[in-house]
Design a protein around this motif. Structure first.
Motif, mmCIF file in Angstrom:
data_model
loop_
_atom_site.group_PDB
_atom_site.id
_atom_site.type_symbol
_atom_site.label_atom_id
_atom_site.label_comp_id
_atom_site.label_asym_id
_atom_site.label_seq_id
_atom_site.Cartn_x
_atom_site.Cartn_y
_atom_site.Cartn_z
ATOM 1 N N THR A 1 0.864 -1.177 0.000
ATOM 2 C CA THR A 1 0.000 0.000 0.000
ATOM 3 C C THR A 1 0.898 1.224 0.000
ATOM 4 N N GLY A 2 0.392 2.301 -0.521
ATOM 5 C CA GLY A 2 1.197 3.506 -0.540
ATOM 6 C C GLY A 2 0.407 4.693 -1.033
ATOM 7 N N ALA B 1 4.755 7.514 0.429
ATOM 8 C CA ALA B 1 5.100 6.520 1.436
ATOM 9 C C ALA B 1 4.667 5.150 0.936
ATOM 10 N N ASP C 1 4.079 1.006 2.396
ATOM 11 C CA ASP C 1 4.067 -0.033 3.428
ATOM 12 C C ASP C 1 3.951 -1.372 2.720
ATOM 13 N N GLN D 1 3.950 -5.659 3.208
ATOM 14 C CA GLN D 1 3.760 -6.804 4.093
ATOM 15 C C GLN D 1 3.979 -8.071 3.280
ATOM 16 N N SER E 1 7.500 -6.990 7.574
ATOM 17 C CA SER E 1 6.794 -5.722 7.596
ATOM 18 C C SER E 1 7.828 -4.644 7.294
ATOM 19 N N LEU E 2 7.574 -3.824 6.291
ATOM 20 C CA LEU E 2 8.527 -2.791 5.904
ATOM 21 C C LEU E 2 7.774 -1.500 5.612
ATOM 22 N N SER E 3 8.215 -0.413 6.234
ATOM 23 C CA SER E 3 7.599 0.896 6.025
ATOM 24 C C SER E 3 8.668 1.883 5.575
ATOM 25 N N PRO F 1 8.568 5.662 4.986
ATOM 26 C CA PRO F 1 7.624 6.766 5.184
ATOM 27 C C PRO F 1 7.872 8.021 4.366
ATOM 28 N N SER G 1 13.940 3.273 5.556
ATOM 29 C CA SER G 1 12.787 2.730 6.262
ATOM 30 C C SER G 1 12.711 3.333 7.652
ATOM 31 N N GLN H 1 12.145 -2.330 11.859
ATOM 32 C CA GLN H 1 11.398 -3.195 10.948
ATOM 33 C C GLN H 1 11.698 -4.646 11.334
#
Length: 187
Positions: free
Chosen positions: A25-26, A38, A40, A42, A63-65, A67, A74, A78
């Motif tokens: 998602t972003g 940004a 995200d 999964q 899980s990686l974000s 932002p 990241s 994480q």
């Protein structure tokens, strides 16, 4: 789902097979000053296999974000979790790697923990960068079953309840792994 052979998409990755669930998602906004966004990511229930190296990781949860695009950095803390990792006859279970992508040129492993030979193994932080071929990492071992350690290294088939503790320093240089001076003592 069936395994995907990464060699079909990335040259040099022939024989690297992966499967699992990927969710991304972003958001992205653009104006005269450029773009911002940004992401995200999964990964759930993934498996990775490299048959020629006898390497596999099962039960990957990631899980990686990131932002602040366009920067490739990241958030801290994480996590990558796995149920099993194997390199030949060496097998570890129930692992967790805490990491951060610092830039396209730097990756920080904050800490790791996994179960090996029915005992706990932990490491401290280590920075990984492209082009670096010299790394040292120490595995801190707690209550490893000696019989299982001997079996995994192919040294002997043994039975018993003896356990060992201590540290195993590894030195990776130019594609070769060497065990430096370390110790495991019995409890």
């Amino acid at each position: 789902a069936a395994d995907i052979d990464l060699g079909k998409f990335l040259p040099g990755s022939e024989g690297v097979k992966i499967n699992g669930k990927l969710m991304l998602t972003g958001n992205l906004a653009a104006d005269r000053s450029g773009f911002k966004g940004a992401i995200d990511l999964q990964v759930q229930d993934a498996n990775l296999r490299i048959k020629k190296d006898k390497f596999e990781i099962e039960g990957i949860q990631l899980s990686l974000s990131i932002p602040e695009l366009p920067g490739i950095r990241s958030a801290a803390g994480q996590h990558l979790v796995f149920s099993k990792i194997a390199l030949g006859d060496l097998v570890a279970n129930d692992g967790r790697i805490d990491f951060q992508i610092e830039s396209p040129q730097s990756f920080l492993i904050e800490k790791t923990h996994f179960i090996w030979c029915d005992g706990n193994v932990d490491t401290q932080s280590m920075r990984i960068a492209p082009g670096v071929e010299d790394y040292r990492i120490t595995f801190y071992c707690d209550r490893l079953k000696l019989a299982k350690v001997l079996e995994q290294f192919g040294a002997a088939t043994a039975e018993g309840e003896g356990a060992v503790n201590g540290r195993i320093p590894l030195h990776y240089k130019n594609g070769k792994i060497r065990v430096d001076d370390g110790f495991l003592f019995s409890t």
